[in-house]
Design an enzyme around this catalytic site. Structure first.
Site, mmCIF file in Angstrom:
data_model
loop_
_atom_site.group_PDB
_atom_site.id
_atom_site.type_symbol
_atom_site.label_atom_id
_atom_site.label_comp_id
_atom_site.label_asym_id
_atom_site.label_seq_id
_atom_site.Cartn_x
_atom_site.Cartn_y
_atom_site.Cartn_z
ATOM 1 N N SER A 1 36.125 42.307 54.756
ATOM 2 C CA SER A 1 36.936 41.684 53.700
ATOM 3 C C SER A 1 38.325 41.281 54.171
ATOM 4 C CB SER A 1 37.067 42.646 52.515
ATOM 5 O OG SER A 1 37.763 43.812 52.914
ATOM 6 N N SER A 2 38.654 41.548 55.444
ATOM 7 C CA SER A 2 40.018 41.275 55.906
ATOM 8 C C SER A 2 40.038 41.023 57.415
ATOM 9 C CB SER A 2 40.901 42.492 55.571
ATOM 10 O OG SER A 2 42.164 42.409 56.202
ATOM 11 N N GLY A 3 41.033 40.320 57.885
ATOM 12 C CA GLY A 3 41.317 40.195 59.310
ATOM 13 C C GLY A 3 40.143 39.754 60.180
ATOM 14 N N ARG B 1 36.004 48.974 51.145
ATOM 15 C CA ARG B 1 36.294 49.815 49.971
ATOM 16 C C ARG B 1 36.777 49.002 48.771
ATOM 17 N NH1 ARG B 1 40.527 53.553 52.849
ATOM 18 N NH2 ARG B 1 40.968 51.416 53.481
ATOM 19 N N ASP C 1 32.904 53.375 51.071
ATOM 20 C CA ASP C 1 33.783 53.934 52.091
ATOM 21 C C ASP C 1 32.868 54.402 53.219
ATOM 22 O OD1 ASP C 1 35.398 55.669 53.671
ATOM 23 O OD2 ASP C 1 36.760 55.947 51.970
ATOM 24 N N SER D 1 35.929 47.666 69.148
ATOM 25 C CA SER D 1 36.831 48.684 69.683
ATOM 26 C C SER D 1 38.217 48.065 69.741
ATOM 27 C CB SER D 1 36.318 49.142 71.053
ATOM 28 O OG SER D 1 37.198 50.069 71.630
ATOM 29 N N TYR E 1 44.501 56.830 67.750
ATOM 30 C CA TYR E 1 43.725 55.577 67.723
ATOM 31 C C TYR E 1 42.928 55.373 69.015
ATOM 32 C CZ TYR E 1 42.919 50.520 67.231
ATOM 33 O OH TYR E 1 42.365 49.272 67.146
ATOM 34 N N LYS F 1 38.870 55.033 69.575
ATOM 35 C CA LYS F 1 38.238 53.849 70.158
ATOM 36 C C LYS F 1 37.539 54.168 71.478
ATOM 37 C CE LYS F 1 39.176 50.826 66.931
ATOM 38 N NZ LYS F 1 38.094 50.253 66.108
HETATM 39 N N1 LIG Z 1 44.440 43.605 64.497
HETATM 40 C C1 LIG Z 1 44.528 44.083 65.727
HETATM 41 O O1 LIG Z 1 45.569 43.961 66.398
HETATM 42 C C2 LIG Z 1 43.349 44.742 66.357
HETATM 43 C C3 LIG Z 1 42.319 45.293 65.608
HETATM 44 N N2 LIG Z 1 41.269 45.918 66.242
HETATM 45 C C4 LIG Z 1 40.179 46.511 65.463
HETATM 46 O O2 LIG Z 1 39.553 45.514 64.704
HETATM 47 C C5 LIG Z 1 39.045 46.049 63.504
HETATM 48 C C6 LIG Z 1 39.544 45.233 62.325
HETATM 49 O O3 LIG Z 1 40.946 45.245 62.346
HETATM 50 P P1 LIG Z 1 41.821 44.259 61.427
HETATM 51 O O4 LIG Z 1 41.016 43.099 61.055
HETATM 52 O O5 LIG Z 1 43.113 44.097 62.101
HETATM 53 O O6 LIG Z 1 42.033 45.233 60.177
HETATM 54 P P2 LIG Z 1 42.368 44.965 58.629
HETATM 55 O O7 LIG Z 1 43.161 46.142 58.190
HETATM 56 O O8 LIG Z 1 42.929 43.617 58.412
HETATM 57 O O9 LIG Z 1 40.915 45.058 57.974
HETATM 58 C C7 LIG Z 1 40.227 46.268 58.023
HETATM 59 C C8 LIG Z 1 38.926 46.151 57.258
HETATM 60 O O10 LIG Z 1 38.231 47.417 57.306
HETATM 61 C C9 LIG Z 1 38.002 47.870 55.967
HETATM 62 N N3 LIG Z 1 38.060 49.320 55.925
HETATM 63 C C10 LIG Z 1 39.096 50.115 56.264
HETATM 64 N N4 LIG Z 1 38.802 51.396 56.048
HETATM 65 C C11 LIG Z 1 37.541 51.427 55.553
HETATM 66 C C12 LIG Z 1 36.689 52.472 55.111
HETATM 67 N N5 LIG Z 1 37.071 53.752 55.123
HETATM 68 N N6 LIG Z 1 35.451 52.144 54.660
HETATM 69 C C13 LIG Z 1 35.059 50.855 54.620
HETATM 70 N N7 LIG Z 1 35.819 49.832 55.021
HETATM 71 C C14 LIG Z 1 37.064 50.116 55.483
HETATM 72 C C15 LIG Z 1 39.098 47.199 55.145
HETATM 73 O O11 LIG Z 1 38.793 47.080 53.765
HETATM 74 P P3 LIG Z 1 39.262 48.205 52.681
HETATM 75 O O12 LIG Z 1 40.632 48.626 53.047
HETATM 76 O O13 LIG Z 1 39.140 47.537 51.363
HETATM 77 O O14 LIG Z 1 38.257 49.313 52.848
HETATM 78 C C16 LIG Z 1 39.135 45.828 55.797
HETATM 79 O O15 LIG Z 1 38.074 45.042 55.334
HETATM 80 C C17 LIG Z 1 39.478 47.512 63.477
HETATM 81 O O16 LIG Z 1 38.425 48.310 63.919
HETATM 82 C C18 LIG Z 1 40.631 47.545 64.464
HETATM 83 O O17 LIG Z 1 40.787 48.813 65.035
HETATM 84 C C19 LIG Z 1 41.187 45.972 67.597
HETATM 85 C C20 LIG Z 1 42.164 45.427 68.368
HETATM 86 C C21 LIG Z 1 43.320 44.792 67.816
HETATM 87 C C1 LIG Z 2 44.108 45.824 85.689
HETATM 88 C C2 LIG Z 2 44.368 44.783 84.695
HETATM 89 C C3 LIG Z 2 45.129 45.215 83.511
HETATM 90 C C4 LIG Z 2 45.240 44.122 82.514
HETATM 91 C C5 LIG Z 2 46.312 44.233 81.467
HETATM 92 C C6 LIG Z 2 46.184 45.389 80.549
HETATM 93 C C7 LIG Z 2 46.833 45.147 79.243
HETATM 94 C C8 LIG Z 2 46.648 46.286 78.290
HETATM 95 C C9 LIG Z 2 47.269 46.029 76.969
HETATM 96 C C10 LIG Z 2 46.687 46.863 75.896
HETATM 97 C C11 LIG Z 2 46.988 46.330 74.531
HETATM 98 C C12 LIG Z 2 46.439 47.192 73.454
HETATM 99 C C13 LIG Z 2 46.504 46.515 72.113
HETATM 100 C C14 LIG Z 2 45.882 47.325 71.045
HETATM 101 C C15 LIG Z 2 45.720 46.527 69.797
HETATM 102 C C16 LIG Z 2 45.236 47.321 68.677
HETATM 103 O O1 LIG Z 2 44.136 47.785 68.659
HETATM 104 C C17 LIG Z 2 46.216 47.586 67.607
HETATM 105 N N1 LIG Z 2 46.901 46.406 67.207
HETATM 106 C C18 LIG Z 2 45.595 48.203 66.433
HETATM 107 O O2 LIG Z 2 44.999 47.259 65.706
#
Ligand SMILES: NC(=O)C1=CN([C@@H]2O[C@H](COP(=O)(O)OP(=O)(O)OC[C@H]3O[C@@H](n4cnc5c(N)ncnc54)[C@H](OP(=O)(O)O)[C@@H]3O)[C@@H](O)[C@H]2O)C=CC1
Ligand SMILES: CCCCCCCCCCCCCCCC(=O)[C@@H](N)CO
Length: 325
Positions: free
Chosen positions: A47-49, A70, A96, A173, A187, A191
């Site tokens: 539902s998001s992101g 949720r 959830d 992840s 976190y 992951k």
């Molecule tokens: N954005 C970033 O920088 C990065 C994100 N990620 C990973 O990507 C994934 C998505 O992140 P992002 O899009 O940024 O997150 P958002 O917070 O924008 O969206 C998260 C989504 O997960 C749902 N959610 C959260 N908790 C629960 C729960 N307990 N049960 C069911 N649904 C749940 C939320 O809906 P609701 O709250 O309504 O339940 C929402 O739909 C995550 O796993 C995050 O760790 C990885 C790397 C970077």
């Molecule tokens: C040998 C080569 C090495 C290459 C470069 C390594 C760079 C590492 C950077 C790690 C960035 C982590 C971001 C996490 C984002 C995230 O999950 C949060 N925003 C939560 O959502």
């Protein structure tokens, strides 16, 4: 002269060709193509992101899409947004992921899943010292146990699916699940856990023609990241900036390209590709070309990784001395 020519030929022609051939024959599991058109794609946190971008992408590619989260309001908004953009109606499920019974009901109602994308996740960037233990437990419960609940609920029907096509279980992840980073103690633990889960699970489901993927996004522009940024430690920002940020749509595109080609490890940007080579470990690799790169580049990537650690520890040291001075 003839000798020099011979060693050049051996080193740059014979040896690479022999290695490529060797890798081509030994790599397991074998390469696979996983179609998503006309198949049921179930996305948690849809539902998001990133999850919402994945839902858009799957709908565009002609999948039957279900999303679970949720908040019913956010689910409704997501359904309307996808409908408006693609004309396709996604099925929404309010649950959830920590609640097994709720998850099981949703999965049973949605029907057999072909591609399960475990994208839900929570993240708080904060030093462990400043974080409540309850928040640590919450992170592990949602990010790790939530995946177990979903898999336990969905796997029986996935195994019993009627079509002979390959199926997929994909985890979202994070690059913080490939390397531990300041502010991400809880976190990163959650992951990294997914990697062990995914490697072991792939052994257990390969016989059912189910293929596991791990997606490793960098910082991605989402509502979740905007929330996280409000209280993110300065050092977390500095270290995470080693990898360039992405848009959710770009991550979704990379994710489905990787899922469809059955890749176990799916990097999203160039730094992520380097990170994946540097942390190849004992993960499966279905592409003999990528395996070749991993073997040849191993030593140099270790040096690159140590150089990154050098700059990160340098930032940490500077930050501490500034605070004292
Ligand atoms: N954005 C970033 O920088 C990065 C994100 N990620 C990973 O990507 C994934 C998505 O992140 P992002 O899009 O940024 O997150 P958002 O917070 O924008 O969206 C998260 C989504 O997960 C749902 N959610 C959260 N908790 C629960 C729960 N307990 N049960 C069911 N649904 C749940 C939320 O809906 P609701 O709250 O309504 O339940 C929402 O739909 C995550 O796993 C995050 O760790 C990885 C790397 C970077
Ligand atoms: C040998 C080569 C090495 C290459 C470069 C390594 C760079 C590492 C950077 C790690 C960035 C982590 C971001 C996490 C984002 C995230 O999950 C949060 N925003 C939560 O959502």
């Amino acid at each position: 002269m003839a000798d020099a020519y011979f060693s050049f030929f051996t080193l740059f022609i014979i040896f690479p060709l022999a290695l490529l051939t060797f890798l081509y024959f030994i790599l397991r599991p074998r390469p696979v193509r996983i179609p998503i058109k006309n198949r049921h794609v179930f996305i948690t946190g849809g539902s998001s992101g990133i999850g919402l971008a994945l839902a858009h992408r799957a709908a565009t590619e002609g999948s039957r899409v279900s999303i679970l989260a949720r908040s019913p309001t956010k689910l409704e908004e997501a359904r309307n947004a996808v409908k408006l953009a693609t004309g396709i109606e996604v099925a929404v499920f309010e649950a959830d992921v920590r609640d097994y019974d709720a998850v099981k009901r949703a999965v049973d109602e949605a029907g057999p899943i072909d591609v399960l994308v475990l994208n839900h996740g929570v993240f708080t960037a904060l030093e462990l010292e400043k974080m409540e233990l309850s928040e640590v437990k919450f992170t592990m419960d949602v990010n790790v146990i939530g995946c177990f609940n979903m898999i336990k609920a969905a796997l029986p029907a996935m195994k019993n699916r009627k079509d002979p096509l390959p199926a997929s279980i994909a985890f979202v992840s994070s690059q913080a699940g490939q390397v531990g980073i300041y502010g991400y103690v809880a976190y990163s633990a959650s992951k990294f856990a997914l990697r062990g889960l995914a490697e072991a699970l792939q052994h257990e489901v390969i016989a059912d023609n189910i293929h596991v993927s791990l997606i490793f996004p960098p910082d991605t522009d989402t509502p979740g990241l905007a929330e996280e940024n409000k209280r993110k430690p300065e050092l977390t920002k500095i270290i995470a900036a080693s990898s360039s940020a992405m848009k959710a749509e770009e991550v979704a595109q990379k994710a489905f390209d990787g899922i469809k080609s059955g890749s176990f490890i799916i990097p999203c940007n160039l730094e992520g590709l380097a990170l994946s080579v540097a942390t190849a470990g004992l993960s499966p690799q279905r592409s003999f070309l990528m395996a070749f790169v991993e073997v040849i580049a191993a030593g140099i990537m270790r040096i690159a990784g140590l150089c990154f650690q050098w700059t990160w520890y340098d930032s940490i040291e500077k930050w501490h001395s500034q605070r004292k001075g």
